[in-house]
Write an enzyme that holds these catalytic residues in place. Structure first.
Site, PDB file in Angstrom:
ATOM      1  N   ASN A  68      27.571   0.485  -4.524  1.00  0.00           N
ATOM      2  CA  ASN A  68      26.946   1.000  -5.417  1.00  0.00           C
ATOM      3  C   ASN A  68      25.394   0.674  -5.159  1.00  0.00           C
ATOM      4  O   ASN A  68      25.085  -0.051  -4.522  1.00  0.00           O
ATOM      5  CB  ASN A  68      27.306   0.489  -6.874  1.00  0.00           C
ATOM      6  N   HIS A  79      19.977 -14.435 -17.224  1.00  0.00           N
ATOM      7  CA  HIS A  79      18.859 -14.384 -16.383  1.00  0.00           C
ATOM      8  C   HIS A  79      18.044 -15.683 -16.057  1.00  0.00           C
ATOM      9  O   HIS A  79      18.066 -16.383 -16.821  1.00  0.00           O
ATOM     10  CB  HIS A  79      18.109 -13.225 -16.488  1.00  0.00           C
ATOM     11  N   HIS A  85       6.681 -15.227 -14.236  1.00  0.00           N
ATOM     12  CA  HIS A  85       7.163 -14.237 -15.418  1.00  0.00           C
ATOM     13  C   HIS A  85       5.853 -14.249 -16.464  1.00  0.00           C
ATOM     14  O   HIS A  85       5.845 -13.027 -16.916  1.00  0.00           O
ATOM     15  CB  HIS A  85       8.567 -14.631 -15.969  1.00  0.00           C
TER      16      HIS A  85
END
Length: 263
Positions: A68, A79, A85
């Site tokens: 996929n 996560h 971040h």
């Protein structure tokens, strides 16, 4: 420890895994189209829900194979948050997924059980006093350990109460500003939660907004969010293994988190 002793210690771990005296606990939610995604105020760009397209599945486009294409935000589902971040960690060394040393992804873990408090109060905040009381029973949190806040929030994953969004924003438990400062002083590896993000739902209103992002990442430390099965871990004595994708310049990624713990 010399090479012989190291080899023997590793062999003992493998033997214990084989005989069931220690076990591997998966702390990861399955990632799919129904995975809840954090919602930001409408003026900000939003993270997309997980989606996929079949490339081929045992058919004319690929007669013997199935695969996929997936589309997912870096901070979706269970996560890992790297220091890059957040703006506070953007200039630190080794702050992205491809630069974090591999050894940083393995370490001891302390589980702080605040499940009863969180069930009684969706806005419950972990404090230094709460952790110090925990340490009186379980010992001081060692430097380099992960601290995971158990709330049993993960059991809400299929319900609207997981994101728990009200008119004034989301409501979910997390650490106070003082708690995050306390953990940084303890020199932890990072902080993990069962909620959609590492901060409390109302953390954007704190005097230091979203402290688990602003302070933890500014200190070069890591985050784990949307964990599960923390009720299967002891307060101390387990080892955590985090394995995010090694994305170039990655700020985070869906992660497979394992704990090795006495059975």
């Amino acid at each position: 420890m010399n090479m012989t002793n190291s080899s023997q210690a590793l062999a003992q771990v493998l033997s214990n895994l084989a005989d069931g005296s220690i076990k591997v606990v998966d702390l990861t939610h399955p990632l799919g189209e129904n995975t809840p995604v954090i919602a930001l105020p409408p003026e900000f760009a939003q993270s997309p829900p997980f989606s996929r397209e079949v490339i081929s599945k045992y058919n004319e486009t690929g007669p013997a194979w199935y695969w996929n294409t997936i589309h997912v935000g870096e901070h979706t589902g269970t996560h890992f948050d790297a220091p890059a971040h957040w703006i506070s960690g953007k200039d630190l060394p080794n702050n992205t997924l491809d630069t974090i040393p591999a050894g940083k992804h393995v370490g001891p873990v302390c589980v702080i059980d605040a499940s009863k408090e969180s069930a009684a109060d969706a806005d419950f905040l972990l404090t230094p006093e709460f952790i110090e009381n925990w340490e009186k029973t379980h010992g001081r949190i060692p430097a380099g350990a992960w601290v995971l806040m158990r709330t049993d929030w993960s059991k809400r994953i299929a319900e609207p109460s997981f994101l728990n969004i009200k008119e004034d924003g989301p409501h979910s438990p997390g650490p106070s500003v003082a708690c995050v400062e306390f953990l940084i002083e303890r020199n932890v590896a990072g902080f993990g939660t069962e909620t959609v993000g590492t901060d409390a739902g109302q953390g954007f209103l704190f005097d230091t907004p979203l402290p688990c992002h602003t302070l933890i990442h500014g200190a070069g430390k890591f985050g784990l969010a949307s964990l599960c099965n923390l009720d299967q871990l002891p307060p101390t004595g387990a080892m955590l293994i985090t394995a995010p994708m090694k994305i170039v310049d990655g700020s985070g990624s869906p992660v497979r988190v394992f704990a090795i713990t006495p059975a």
